[in-house]
Design a protein around this motif. Structure first.
Motif, PDB file in Angstrom:
ATOM      1  N   MET B   1      46.097 -47.533  31.807  1.00 18.49           N
ATOM      2  CA  MET B   1      45.627 -48.514  32.799  1.00 18.49           C
ATOM      3  C   MET B   1      45.509 -47.832  34.177  1.00 18.49           C
ATOM      4  N   PRO B   2      44.391 -47.999  34.856  1.00 21.45           N
ATOM      5  CA  PRO B   2      44.271 -47.350  36.184  1.00 21.45           C
ATOM      6  C   PRO B   2      45.369 -47.868  37.120  1.00 21.45           C
ATOM      7  N   LYS B   3      45.753 -47.000  38.041  1.00 17.78           N
ATOM      8  CA  LYS B   3      46.874 -47.317  38.927  1.00 17.78           C
ATOM      9  C   LYS B   3      46.661 -48.593  39.736  1.00 17.78           C
ATOM     10  N   LYS B   4      45.441 -48.797  40.236  1.00 16.85           N
ATOM     11  CA  LYS B   4      45.160 -49.941  41.100  1.00 16.85           C
ATOM     12  C   LYS B   4      45.343 -51.267  40.339  1.00 16.85           C
ATOM     13  N   VAL B   5      44.832 -51.294  39.117  1.00 11.99           N
ATOM     14  CA  VAL B   5      44.940 -52.492  38.284  1.00 11.99           C
ATOM     15  C   VAL B   5      46.413 -52.781  38.005  1.00 11.99           C
ATOM     16  N   ASP B   6      47.155 -51.715  37.707  1.00 11.55           N
ATOM     17  CA  ASP B   6      48.578 -51.847  37.426  1.00 11.55           C
ATOM     18  C   ASP B   6      49.300 -52.459  38.640  1.00 11.55           C
ATOM     19  N   HIS B   7      48.960 -51.968  39.815  1.00 13.26           N
ATOM     20  CA  HIS B   7      49.552 -52.464  41.057  1.00 13.26           C
ATOM     21  C   HIS B   7      49.280 -53.962  41.214  1.00 13.26           C
ATOM     22  N   GLU B   8      48.025 -54.363  40.991  1.00 13.43           N
ATOM     23  CA  GLU B   8      47.654 -55.775  41.108  1.00 13.43           C
ATOM     24  C   GLU B   8      48.400 -56.619  40.076  1.00 13.43           C
ATOM     25  N   ALA B   9      48.493 -56.082  38.838  1.00 13.38           N
ATOM     26  CA  ALA B   9      49.171 -56.821  37.763  1.00 13.38           C
ATOM     27  C   ALA B   9      50.633 -57.048  38.136  1.00 13.38           C
ATOM     28  N   ARG B  10      51.261 -56.021  38.729  1.00 18.99           N
ATOM     29  CA  ARG B  10      52.669 -56.146  39.111  1.00 18.99           C
ATOM     30  C   ARG B  10      52.844 -57.161  40.231  1.00 18.99           C
ATOM     31  N   ARG B  11      51.918 -57.135  41.193  1.00 15.15           N
ATOM     32  CA  ARG B  11      51.970 -58.115  42.288  1.00 15.15           C
ATOM     33  C   ARG B  11      51.837 -59.526  41.733  1.00 15.15           C
ATOM     34  N   GLN B  12      51.008 -59.663  40.736  1.00 15.49           N
ATOM     35  CA  GLN B  12      50.803 -60.978  40.128  1.00 15.49           C
ATOM     36  C   GLN B  12      52.064 -61.446  39.395  1.00 15.49           C
ATOM     37  N   GLU B  13      52.723 -60.530  38.702  1.00 15.18           N
ATOM     38  CA  GLU B  13      53.979 -60.872  38.020  1.00 15.18           C
ATOM     39  C   GLU B  13      55.028 -61.356  39.015  1.00 15.18           C
ATOM     40  N   ILE B  14      55.115 -60.650  40.133  1.00 16.43           N
ATOM     41  CA  ILE B  14      56.092 -61.025  41.173  1.00 16.43           C
ATOM     42  C   ILE B  14      55.724 -62.390  41.745  1.00 16.43           C
ATOM     43  N   SER B  15      54.432 -62.574  41.947  1.00 14.89           N
ATOM     44  CA  SER B  15      53.948 -63.834  42.495  1.00 14.89           C
ATOM     45  C   SER B  15      54.288 -64.995  41.549  1.00 14.89           C
ATOM     46  N   GLU B  16      54.228 -64.724  40.239  1.00 18.02           N
ATOM     47  CA  GLU B  16      54.594 -65.772  39.270  1.00 18.02           C
ATOM     48  C   GLU B  16      56.089 -66.107  39.341  1.00 18.02           C
ATOM     49  N   ALA B  17      56.911 -65.094  39.617  1.00 16.73           N
ATOM     50  CA  ALA B  17      58.349 -65.333  39.793  1.00 16.73           C
ATOM     51  C   ALA B  17      58.563 -66.248  41.004  1.00 16.73           C
ATOM     52  N   LEU B  18      57.768 -65.998  42.045  1.00 18.44           N
ATOM     53  CA  LEU B  18      57.843 -66.831  43.250  1.00 18.44           C
ATOM     54  C   LEU B  18      57.470 -68.280  42.929  1.00 18.44           C
ATOM     55  N   TRP B  19      56.441 -68.472  42.118  1.00 12.25           N
ATOM     56  CA  TRP B  19      56.034 -69.840  41.747  1.00 12.25           C
ATOM     57  C   TRP B  19      57.141 -70.543  40.977  1.00 12.25           C
ATOM     58  N   ARG B  20      57.797 -69.789  40.076  1.00 10.29           N
ATOM     59  CA  ARG B  20      58.860 -70.424  39.289  1.00 10.29           C
ATOM     60  C   ARG B  20      59.961 -70.943  40.211  1.00 10.29           C
ATOM     61  N   ILE B  21      60.284 -70.153  41.250  1.00 14.33           N
ATOM     62  CA  ILE B  21      61.303 -70.597  42.212  1.00 14.33           C
ATOM     63  C   ILE B  21      60.791 -71.813  42.999  1.00 14.33           C
ATOM     64  N   ALA B  22      59.509 -71.761  43.399  1.00 15.87           N
ATOM     65  CA  ALA B  22      58.914 -72.880  44.155  1.00 15.87           C
ATOM     66  C   ALA B  22      59.011 -74.174  43.357  1.00 15.87           C
ATOM     67  N   ARG B  23      58.706 -74.086  42.054  1.00 14.46           N
ATOM     68  CA  ARG B  23      58.755 -75.259  41.181  1.00 14.46           C
ATOM     69  C   ARG B  23      60.174 -75.777  41.014  1.00 14.46           C
ATOM     70  N   ALA B  24      61.102 -74.848  40.781  1.00 12.09           N
ATOM     71  CA  ALA B  24      62.461 -75.236  40.407  1.00 12.09           C
ATOM     72  C   ALA B  24      63.282 -75.747  41.586  1.00 12.09           C
TER      73      ALA B  24
END
Lengths: 203, 203
Positions: B1-24
């Motif tokens: 996977m190209p580095k840039k895509v990987d970086h974006e994917a990781r940011r998205q994973e972190i962002s999803e963790a943030l949403w879970r906290i927002a919901r809970a």
């Protein structure tokens, strides 16, 4: 000074310290300790009056809402003659928009409260009780206006009252975000009111 | 996977963790450390992707707005035939109301953002740019509707567009506070839309 009055006065002083923080940098992340420091008292002393941040927030919001209510009532009483229902609604809606420092602080404390209330059923009890009362008061004004022939009778409803309240809330949000200025927010509120009262003779 | 895509994917994973906290439990008081724990990574690793809570909030909000936009576009494209401007507006407004888990989370992250943006000019750049664009898009739909004879021409304005956006915002606030339920919020939005489009033949 009787003890009870003193207690209330102290709670009010603390609440004012909370408003100063809300104005200056927001309540997000502000702790009881921060508020105690701003009020110039110890944390232990503050906790004598408010055990939790939520308790303090509820008190501060109730107090600032009371101030807004007093301000609106004064404005209505200052109107010459017997104010029309539309003038009463106008005064209430303008009092709800963050157009000056005091109402701006009220909106900011309200936003901090909202942020916590979404996750806390006990905190939601306030708006769940208060907003329908406000809606009922607005609907009464609409009915009075319809009786006076100043409003199309089919518009004198609780639904139209809730649209007014919701609109004031949304316009306030975008005012605090600088999407529009105070003039534009007032203009949009006025536009909706004039549609409601069917000012536009062409329709 | 190209580095840039990987970086974006990781940011998205972190962002999803943030949403879970927002919901809970809401984002008020949630630290970078809390989000790192929820995402199952170290604080140092998280800070490789987001240096501050504001950076993370802006990314999470942009991402959730993009998801909402995609969802709305899909809904419009699923409409049979060529959708009318009113159908387009309807789809957008319904997409803005917190009617399901995803849009509810979006509104909660938006509220956390609002809370910080009021005290931070740089953060306000997003809505100051985005809301007028949305208003312009809504106004375009109103103009298209007027051209098709579906809307009184004098209502095809930026002001009416901003009233729609502000109303959706206010109705969302009271929906999250349980002042009204989803059905009532949709009913009120519909009522305003039908007034705008002059459905009521008696006026």
């Amino acid at each position: 000074m009787p003890k009870k009055v003193d207690h209330e006065a102290r709670r009010q002083e603390i609440s004012e310290a909370l408003w100063r923080i809300a104005r200056a940098r927001g309540l997000e992340g502000a702790s009881l300790r921060d508020v105690a420091a701003e009020a110039g008292i110890s944390l232990g002393r503050l906790q004598h009056y408010f055990r939790t941040k939520d308790e303090m927030l509820v008190f501060a919001l109730a107090h600032i809402n009371q101030m807004a209510e007093d301000r609106i009532r004064e404005r209505i009483e200052a109107l010459p003659g017997d104010p029309t229902p539309r003038e009463v609604l106008h005064a209430c809606l303008w009092g709800m928009l963050p157009l000056d420092e005091e109402s701006r602080t009220g909106t900011l404390v309200g936003a901090a409260f909202f942020h916590r209330a979404v996750h806390d059923e006990a905190l939601r009890a306030g708006p769940k009780d208060g907003i329908p009362k406000l809606r009922g008061f607005f609907a009464d004004q609409l009915r009075r206006a319809a009786e006076r022939g100043e409003l199309p009778p089919e518009r004198a409803t609780e639904d139209e009252a809730m649209l007014l309240i919701s609109l004031a809330d949304g316009l306030s949000t975008y005012l605090l975000l600088d999407v529009h200025g105070p003039e534009q927010a007032m203009h949009l509120m006025d536009l909706h009111l004039s549609r409601l009262f069917a000012d536009d003779a062409t329709r």
